[in-house]
Design an enzyme around this catalytic site. Structure first.
Site, PDB file in Angstrom:
ATOM      1  N   SER A  72     -29.577  12.310  39.158  1.00  0.00           N
ATOM      2  CA  SER A  72     -28.524  11.328  39.455  1.00  0.00           C
ATOM      3  C   SER A  72     -27.148  11.719  38.941  1.00  0.00           C
ATOM      4  CB  SER A  72     -28.888   9.977  38.848  1.00  0.00           C
ATOM      5  OG  SER A  72     -29.582   9.228  39.792  1.00  0.00           O
ATOM      6  N   LYS A  75     -24.505  12.306  41.411  1.00  0.00           N
ATOM      7  CA  LYS A  75     -23.894  11.239  42.215  1.00  0.00           C
ATOM      8  C   LYS A  75     -22.376  11.102  42.064  1.00  0.00           C
ATOM      9  CE  LYS A  75     -28.211   8.541  42.379  1.00  0.00           C
ATOM     10  NZ  LYS A  75     -28.918   7.408  41.734  1.00  0.00           N
ATOM     11  N   TYR A 197     -29.708  14.793  50.144  1.00  0.00           N
ATOM     12  CA  TYR A 197     -29.621  14.080  48.861  1.00  0.00           C
ATOM     13  C   TYR A 197     -30.683  14.610  47.880  1.00  0.00           C
ATOM     14  CZ  TYR A 197     -30.505  10.368  45.474  1.00  0.00           C
ATOM     15  OH  TYR A 197     -30.735   9.686  44.302  1.00  0.00           O
ATOM     16  N   TYR A 249     -27.284   3.099  34.657  1.00  0.00           N
ATOM     17  CA  TYR A 249     -28.302   2.161  35.152  1.00  0.00           C
ATOM     18  C   TYR A 249     -28.002   0.772  34.590  1.00  0.00           C
ATOM     19  CZ  TYR A 249     -30.470   6.661  36.134  1.00  0.00           C
ATOM     20  OH  TYR A 249     -30.706   7.932  36.560  1.00  0.00           O
ATOM     21  N   VAL A 267     -32.674  11.024  35.763  1.00  0.00           N
ATOM     22  CA  VAL A 267     -34.084  10.894  35.339  1.00  0.00           C
ATOM     23  C   VAL A 267     -34.660  12.150  34.698  1.00  0.00           C
ATOM     24  CG1 VAL A 267     -34.865   9.068  36.878  1.00  0.00           C
ATOM     25  CG2 VAL A 267     -34.863  11.431  37.672  1.00  0.00           C
TER      26      VAL A 267
HETATM   27  N1  GLU Z   1     -33.608  12.137  42.786  1.00  0.00           N
HETATM   28  C1  GLU Z   1     -33.834  10.964  42.020  1.00  0.00           C
HETATM   29  C2  GLU Z   1     -34.092   9.771  42.879  1.00  0.00           C
HETATM   30  O1  GLU Z   1     -33.421   9.516  43.808  1.00  0.00           O
HETATM   31  C3  GLU Z   1     -32.647  10.733  41.137  1.00  0.00           C
HETATM   32  C4  GLU Z   1     -32.791   9.506  40.327  1.00  0.00           C
HETATM   33  C5  GLU Z   1     -31.994   9.485  39.070  1.00  0.00           C
HETATM   34  O2  GLU Z   1     -31.767  10.522  38.464  1.00  0.00           O
HETATM   35  O3  GLU Z   1     -31.657   8.367  38.693  1.00  0.00           O
HETATM   36  O4  GLU Z   1     -35.044   9.051  42.681  1.00  0.00           O
END
Ligand code: GLU
Length: 617
Positions: A72, A75, A197, A249, A267
């Site tokens: 993430s 992002k 993604y 989060y 994550v």
């Molecule tokens: N590729 C992971 C997902 O979309 C990233 C999630 C994350 O790092 O929060 O579930």
């Protein structure tokens, strides 16, 4: 390790990182993410910390070079690329910027707007991926990788095993893709976008990379180590804003409250935190807390924020250091040597020429101090010199304030001139844009203070001594050196002179030359130039018609100490030193008078130098 201090034993910064590493390495809380099977392979003991400053110093400890997938943390960077590709309004039309209490992978849109709530949850992030320009998925992925590489300053690859693993299990994200397609947020087949993604999440980085990427955001988009621009500066604030409100989060609020830096976690156990203008932090430690944030990552950032006072909202004022030195032309003058009358005018009226030496980073707060100070003195200022030699940067609000000062001064017939602006390029661009057709007239720039002072002094002298001849040729009887000599004595001395002419630019004296004569300037002007250690020339003095130069030689006969160049076509009368010496016997009275005048001139120069030195106290 690049940019790591050589004598790392003396770095209190590295000490603190190592200490924290030792303190937190034993933590047993948290669980490694398993919902992407490949991530479950991570060793929970992996733990790296890296801090990179906005000027490119690197401090790292532990497993700071252990590769892992960015997840993430990709992002905010992809969101930045979408902003560059589409502009703010198009991106905002598709993705909101409100924090949400929903899970990061929730299959929902904001019921009011029909958009994903923000670009840090999966729905918003997948929408941002869909906004990246490029004809094919391959091209879009390539552009993203190139963007990540600019941030990290090295080549980066997708970890195929992690990508495959997520692609095989990522049905929830596919569901989000279909939802986005259904509501018109994605306009094409959502599956390739979701696959892109997954790949963007599987880019392999290290904790060191994360810190450099964070420092690039701290440095307004320019990688402080490579000097390359990863994102246009104007979009950095938007990227940091969504990190600040939605980056952690469901812990974003508490994070901002405690740690106080825009941040993003993922994550796989990575965390980045950015203190704008100062530094970026990267932490890697796979065990996650129930909110999905790296336990040690939070611990490290919390501790560093406390220890070094990094909370964004805990800034102290930086407002009063922008003025390094103030002086006026009553104390400090250009290197043009003035006549006694002119010198007198400058001493008595030069206070209306103000020189402000500025320093540091000019922002609203620091420029405001300068503007306020000018406001207190403006009535007494006829010409203002703003010296930017020690200014590091000037942001747009500082440019705006100085633009306003120029306009206000111009409106009441006063001049503002700038010096040493070469490294502050945005300043000139800003002024050009704002002043438009009045740019040439109002934006006066000189290389250095000497040239600026001369211009301002000339302006003042022209007002106070109008009609005073300047620059015209003088006859031998008008030489300053002969003042006080009876006419008969002048004739005696004139008979000893030998006339020479020089072209503009010609060297009259070279440093190191044997001194054989004293020069009397009949017309034109000459400058004394010293070559600095850097190789750059520096003007020590400029003489005009009627003045003499090279006269130190009649006292000590030492070789010439500087170079003398004709600024214009020049006519000189030379008095050979032998002839001068011979006056001892033939006309001792003349010799005494001449020496008297020479010493008067030298003492005037010395007094000027002393007065000017005092300004720097
Ligand atoms: N590729 C992971 C997902 O979309 C990233 C999630 C994350 O790092 O929060 O579930």
């Amino acid at each position: 390790m690049k940019n790591q201090p050589n004598c790392s034993w003396m770095s209190p910064i590295l000490d603190r990182l190592e200490e924290l590493h030792r303190e937190l390495a034993g933590a047993t809380e948290g669980d490694v993410a398993t919902y992407i099977p490949e991530l479950a392979k991570a060793d929970p003991r992996w733990f790296g910390i890296c801090l990179v400053t906005a000027n490119g110093a690197v401090y790292e400890t532990g497993d700071s070079r252990q590769p892992f997938t960015i997840q993430s943390i990709s992002k905010p960077f992809v969101y930045g690329l979408a902003l560059e590709d589409r502009g703010r309004s198009e991106v905002l039309a598709k993705i909101g910027v409100e924090p949400t209490g929903d899970a990061f992978n929730s299959i929902s849109l904001d019921p009011r707007t029909g958009r994903p709530r923000n670009p840090m949850i999966n729905a918003g992030a997948i929408a941002a991926t869909g906004l990246i320009e490029g004809k094919t998925s391959q091209i879009r992925l390539k552009r993203m990788l190139a963007m990540f590489e600019l941030y990290a300053g090295r080549e980066l690859l997708v970890d195929d095993a992690v990508y495959q693993s997520e692609s095989e299990t990522g049905h929830r994200n596919r569901a989000i893709g279909h939802m986005l397609r259904n509501f018109g947020i994605l306009t094409d087949d959502p599956i390739p976008v979701v696959e892109t993604y997954f790949r963007q999440c599987a880019v392999s980085v290290t904790c060191h990379d994360l810190a450099v990427m964070a420092a690039t955001l701290a440095n307004r988009g320019t990688n402080p180590i490579t000097g390359e621009q990863a994102i246009r500066g104007e979009y950095v604030e938007s990227v940091l804003a969504v990190m600040g409100t939605c980056g952690m989060y469901d812990y974003a609020g508490e994070w901002l409250y405690n740690v106080g830096m825009p941040a993003k976690s993922g994550v796989s156990g990575g965390v980045i935190a950015v203190l704008p203008g100062q530094l970026g932090i990267g932490v890697f430690s796979p065990p996650l807390d129930p909110q999905g944030n790296s336990v040690r990552g939070i611990g490290v950032c919390n501790a560093l924020s406390r220890h070094w006072d990094l909370h964004l909202f805990n800034r102290s004022s930086v407002g009063n250091t922008a003025i390094r030195l103030k002086s006026t032309a009553a104390e400090f003058n250009s290197k043009r040597v003035r006549s006694a009358l002119e010198t007198n005018v400058l001493r008595t009226s030069g206070a209306c020429i103000s020189l402000y030496q500025l320093q540091g980073n000019l922002t609203f707060a620091t420029a405001e101090v300068v503007v306020r100070n000018l406001g207190e003195n403006a009535d007494a200022i006829e010409s203002l010199i703003l010296d930017f030699k020690r200014v590091m940067t000037a942001n747009e609000s500082a440019c705006r304030l100085f633009h306003d000062v120029v306009c206000k001064f111009a409106a009441v017939g006063r001049a503002v001139v700038f010096t040493h602006l070469d490294s502050i390029t945005p300043f000139k661009r800003y002024m050009k844009g704002r002043l438009g057709s009045r740019f040439e007239e109002l934006f006066q720039v000189f290389d250095d203070n000497d040239a600026a002072l001369e211009w301002c002094e000339d302006r003042l002298l022209a007002r106070i001594l109008p009609g005073l001849p300047g620059g015209e040729a003088v006859g031998p009887r008008e030489y300053e050196l002969f003042s006080g000599l009876p006419p008969g004595d002048v004739e005696t001395i004139v008979a000893l002179l030998d006339r020479r002419t020089y072209q503009a630019g010609e060297t009259i004296i070279n440093a190191g030359d044997e001194a054989n004569e004293l020069f009397l300037l009949a017309s034109g002007s000459v400058s004394v130039i010293l070559t600095l250690a850097s190789g750059r020339p520096r003007r020590l003095a400029t003489f005009s018609a009627g003045m003499s130069f090279g006269e130190m030689a009649i006292i000590d006969r030492a070789p010439r100490s500087a170079m003398i160049i004709a600024d214009s076509p020049v006519v000189c009368d030379r008095l050979p030193l032998e002839a001068f010496a011979a006056l001892d016997v033939t006309h001792p009275g003349i010799k005494i008078k001449l020496l008297d005048n020479v010493s008067r001139g030298l003492s005037r120069k010395l007094r000027k130098a002393n007065r000017e030195l005092a300004v720097f106290e």
